[in-house]
Design a protein around this motif. Structure first.
Motif, PDB file in Angstrom:
ATOM      1  N   HIS A 174       0.697  -1.226  -0.039  1.00 56.01           N
ATOM      2  CA  HIS A 174       0.010   0.259  -0.110  1.00 56.01           C
ATOM      3  C   HIS A 174       0.743   1.256  -0.095  1.00 56.01           C
ATOM      4  O   HIS A 174       0.413   2.229   0.254  1.00 56.01           O
ATOM      5  N   GLY A 175       2.241   0.989  -0.358  1.00 50.69           N
ATOM      6  CA  GLY A 175       3.016   2.334  -0.409  1.00 50.69           C
ATOM      7  C   GLY A 175       2.655   3.301  -1.022  1.00 50.69           C
ATOM      8  O   GLY A 175       2.770   4.544  -0.904  1.00 50.69           O
ATOM      9  N   ALA A 176       2.199   2.891  -2.525  1.00 44.83           N
ATOM     10  CA  ALA A 176       1.419   3.989  -3.204  1.00 44.83           C
ATOM     11  C   ALA A 176       0.589   4.775  -2.857  1.00 44.83           C
ATOM     12  O   ALA A 176       0.455   5.990  -3.055  1.00 44.83           O
ATOM     13  N   HIS A 177      -0.254   4.248  -1.984  1.00 41.17           N
ATOM     14  CA  HIS A 177      -1.697   4.848  -1.460  1.00 41.17           C
ATOM     15  C   HIS A 177      -1.069   5.562  -0.224  1.00 41.17           C
ATOM     16  O   HIS A 177      -1.825   6.679   0.106  1.00 41.17           O
TER      17      HIS A 177
ATOM     18  N   ASN B 167     -17.121   9.682  -1.738  1.00 46.28           N
ATOM     19  CA  ASN B 167     -16.110  10.258  -2.491  1.00 46.28           C
ATOM     20  C   ASN B 167     -14.845   9.277  -2.154  1.00 46.28           C
ATOM     21  O   ASN B 167     -13.627   9.763  -2.641  1.00 46.28           O
ATOM     22  N   ARG B 168     -14.791   8.327  -1.764  1.00 45.27           N
ATOM     23  CA  ARG B 168     -13.704   7.403  -1.319  1.00 45.27           C
ATOM     24  C   ARG B 168     -13.921   5.914  -1.938  1.00 45.27           C
ATOM     25  O   ARG B 168     -14.507   5.146  -1.458  1.00 45.27           O
ATOM     26  N   ARG B 169     -13.250   6.080  -3.244  1.00 48.45           N
ATOM     27  CA  ARG B 169     -13.486   4.678  -4.127  1.00 48.45           C
ATOM     28  C   ARG B 169     -12.198   3.601  -3.665  1.00 48.45           C
ATOM     29  O   ARG B 169     -11.232   4.126  -3.633  1.00 48.45           O
ATOM     30  N   VAL B 170     -12.671   2.389  -3.557  1.00 48.76           N
ATOM     31  CA  VAL B 170     -11.753   1.450  -3.187  1.00 48.76           C
ATOM     32  C   VAL B 170     -11.763   0.318  -4.356  1.00 48.76           C
ATOM     33  O   VAL B 170     -12.839   0.040  -4.560  1.00 48.76           O
ATOM     34  N   MET B 171     -10.623  -0.315  -4.476  1.00 48.86           N
ATOM     35  CA  MET B 171     -10.675  -1.517  -5.344  1.00 48.86           C
ATOM     36  C   MET B 171      -9.601  -2.650  -4.959  1.00 48.86           C
ATOM     37  O   MET B 171      -8.452  -2.275  -4.269  1.00 48.86           O
ATOM     38  N   THR B 172     -10.127  -3.606  -5.448  1.00 51.82           N
ATOM     39  CA  THR B 172      -9.001  -4.855  -5.412  1.00 51.82           C
ATOM     40  C   THR B 172      -9.013  -5.698  -6.531  1.00 51.82           C
ATOM     41  O   THR B 172      -9.980  -5.678  -7.354  1.00 51.82           O
ATOM     42  N   LEU B 173      -7.761  -5.771  -6.950  1.00 51.21           N
ATOM     43  CA  LEU B 173      -7.598  -6.889  -8.299  1.00 51.21           C
ATOM     44  C   LEU B 173      -6.331  -7.764  -8.247  1.00 51.21           C
ATOM     45  O   LEU B 173      -5.438  -7.444  -7.687  1.00 51.21           O
ATOM     46  N   HIS B 174      -6.503  -8.818  -9.177  1.00 56.73           N
ATOM     47  CA  HIS B 174      -5.440  -9.497  -9.494  1.00 56.73           C
ATOM     48  C   HIS B 174      -4.829  -8.966 -10.960  1.00 56.73           C
ATOM     49  O   HIS B 174      -5.366  -8.860 -11.768  1.00 56.73           O
ATOM     50  N   ALA B 175      -3.319  -9.158 -10.885  1.00 56.88           N
ATOM     51  CA  ALA B 175      -2.614  -8.624 -12.286  1.00 56.88           C
ATOM     52  C   ALA B 175      -1.653  -9.720 -12.444  1.00 56.88           C
ATOM     53  O   ALA B 175      -0.782  -9.869 -11.597  1.00 56.88           O
TER      54      ALA B 175
ATOM     55  N   VAL C 200      -9.651   6.256  -7.850  1.00 56.53           N
ATOM     56  CA  VAL C 200      -9.527   5.367  -6.860  1.00 56.53           C
ATOM     57  C   VAL C 200      -8.362   5.706  -5.811  1.00 56.53           C
ATOM     58  O   VAL C 200      -7.407   5.769  -6.090  1.00 56.53           O
ATOM     59  N   VAL C 201      -8.840   5.710  -4.518  1.00 60.02           N
ATOM     60  CA  VAL C 201      -7.849   6.316  -3.513  1.00 60.02           C
ATOM     61  C   VAL C 201      -7.306   5.167  -2.964  1.00 60.02           C
ATOM     62  O   VAL C 201      -6.175   5.458  -2.054  1.00 60.02           O
ATOM     63  N   HIS C 202      -7.785   4.022  -2.850  1.00 56.16           N
ATOM     64  CA  HIS C 202      -7.172   3.010  -2.055  1.00 56.16           C
ATOM     65  C   HIS C 202      -7.247   1.549  -3.070  1.00 56.16           C
ATOM     66  O   HIS C 202      -8.209   1.417  -3.502  1.00 56.16           O
ATOM     67  N   ALA C 203      -6.293   1.202  -3.090  1.00 58.21           N
ATOM     68  CA  ALA C 203      -6.201  -0.319  -4.157  1.00 58.21           C
ATOM     69  C   ALA C 203      -5.327  -1.171  -3.629  1.00 58.21           C
ATOM     70  O   ALA C 203      -4.147  -0.880  -2.889  1.00 58.21           O
ATOM     71  N   THR C 204      -5.734  -2.391  -3.514  1.00 61.43           N
ATOM     72  CA  THR C 204      -4.898  -3.519  -3.222  1.00 61.43           C
ATOM     73  C   THR C 204      -4.786  -4.380  -4.199  1.00 61.43           C
ATOM     74  O   THR C 204      -5.588  -4.800  -4.725  1.00 61.43           O
ATOM     75  N   VAL C 205      -3.557  -4.588  -4.883  1.00 60.94           N
ATOM     76  CA  VAL C 205      -3.189  -5.145  -6.104  1.00 60.94           C
ATOM     77  C   VAL C 205      -2.627  -6.414  -5.768  1.00 60.94           C
ATOM     78  O   VAL C 205      -1.311  -6.498  -5.097  1.00 60.94           O
ATOM     79  N   GLU C 206      -2.877  -7.738  -6.421  1.00 62.52           N
ATOM     80  CA  GLU C 206      -2.313  -9.024  -6.037  1.00 62.52           C
ATOM     81  C   GLU C 206      -1.535  -9.148  -7.394  1.00 62.52           C
ATOM     82  O   GLU C 206      -2.438  -9.360  -8.450  1.00 62.52           O
ATOM     83  N   VAL C 207      -0.394  -9.137  -7.276  1.00 60.84           N
ATOM     84  CA  VAL C 207       0.637  -9.525  -8.813  1.00 60.84           C
ATOM     85  C   VAL C 207       0.846 -11.078  -8.725  1.00 60.84           C
ATOM     86  O   VAL C 207       1.427 -11.572  -7.771  1.00 60.84           O
TER      87      VAL C 207
END
Length: 317
Positions: A7-10, A260-268, A293-300
């Motif tokens: 979450h460093g980018a966030h 106004n606070r969008r959240v997202m999770t995804l796999h890449a 999107v202000v908060h994203a969790t990305v699973e690589v």
């Protein structure tokens, strides 16, 4: 094996967003408290005027304003709670409380409207005596207070669903005061009392449209629906086309903590020669820039999807 929940980018964005949110929250808190105080003063004046004049119309409107004062106090409490920091039990914080207050106030407007319509129909069939002069004076005072309250809240509702819901209660009061003034003038000139319940029904129908919008929007957020205007299928296509080294994007989930606070999770999925934190940072930057999107969790992932064994169609959105 290549999973990254960084979450460093966030983090950097989170502090600036929180600072802005606190500033706006403090302003909305003051606005709502002042609006609640003005509404309470007005309802006391209307109740006193109704008792003195014997006007059931004024007493009914005072009852309406009592529920509106309660709605404004609820909205004020919601803003105060929303400013509380996150803790181990509520890791996203308390912002959702404002959405819950907006939903509650929207439902309250439906209940109030039903009560007004029921009472209005009763009065059409069984007219009651109304003293036009006291009704006119009290309604004019109520209109002045409602206009002042409207001016206090109007800027806070631009980007806050909770304040807009409270503002809708104030607008319903304002329109009610206008209807009461018109009805009082007609009664003074003609003595025709059915004008009061007829105008009440017309105003109620106007309020119901906005009440439905507030309830629908807040309910959508509470049900974890995708943010308005955000299509996860388009997000998938955009990331695959615009983020280097991303081969596919899947398992995309989007919702809102508040309006106004969008959240997202995804796999890449990417090749194993690219550092996962580099891909995650690029995806987060693109999500913030293109979709807000202000908060994203990305699973690589480098090979197979980790959830493929538990969920069919992981390769799809």
């Amino acid at each position: 094996m290549g999973h990254d929940h960084s979450h460093g980018a966030h983090a950097g964005h989170s502090h600036s967003h929180a600072g802005h949110s606190h500033s706006a929250g403090e302003r909305n808190e003051r606005r709502l408290l002042l609006a609640a105080a003005l509404t309470t003063i007005t309802l006391v004046a209307e109740a006193a005027g109704g008792i003195i004049s014997g006007s059931l119309a004024l007493l009914a409107d005072a009852g309406h304003m009592l529920t509106d004062a309660a709605a404004l106090i609820l909205a004020w409490l919601a803003v105060r709670f929303a400013r509380h920091p996150a803790d181990w039990k509520r890791t996203y914080g308390f912002e959702r409380f404002e959405v819950l207050a907006a939903f509650s106030n929207g439902l309250a407007l439906f209940f109030i409207s039903a009560m007004i319509c029921y009472e209005a129909i009763e009065r059409i069939y069984e007219p009651v005596a109304v003293l036009g002069a006291p009704m006119l004076v009290i309604a004019a005072v109520g209109l002045c207070v409602n206009v002042a309250t409207l001016l206090i809240l109007r800027h806070g509702g631009e980007a806050n669903l909770n304040v807009r819901a409270a503002l809708l209660h104030v607008i319903s009061d304002l329109l009610g005061s206008v209807a009461a003034i018109i009805a009082a003038l007609v009664i003074l000139q003609t003595g025709w009392t059915p004008i009061d319940p007829i105008l009440s029904i017309v105003i109620t129908l106007l309020i119901l449209r906005s009440a439905w919008y507030i309830t629908k929007e807040s309910g959508h957020i509470l049900l974890e629906g995708a943010p308005s205007g955000l299509d996860v299928r388009e997000v998938q296509k955009d990331l695959e086309a615009n983020v280097p080294d991303v081969q596919s994007v899947h398992h995309v989930h989007a919702w809102s903590l508040s309006e106004n606070r969008r959240v997202m999770t995804l796999h890449a999925q990417t090749c194993d020669t690219v550092p996962p934190e580099q891909v995650a940072a690029a995806i987060k930057a693109r999500l913030k820039q293109a979709f807000g999107v202000v908060h994203a969790t990305v699973e690589v992932e480098h090979k197979d999807c980790a959830d493929a064994a538990h969920a069919k169609g992981c390769g799809k959105v």
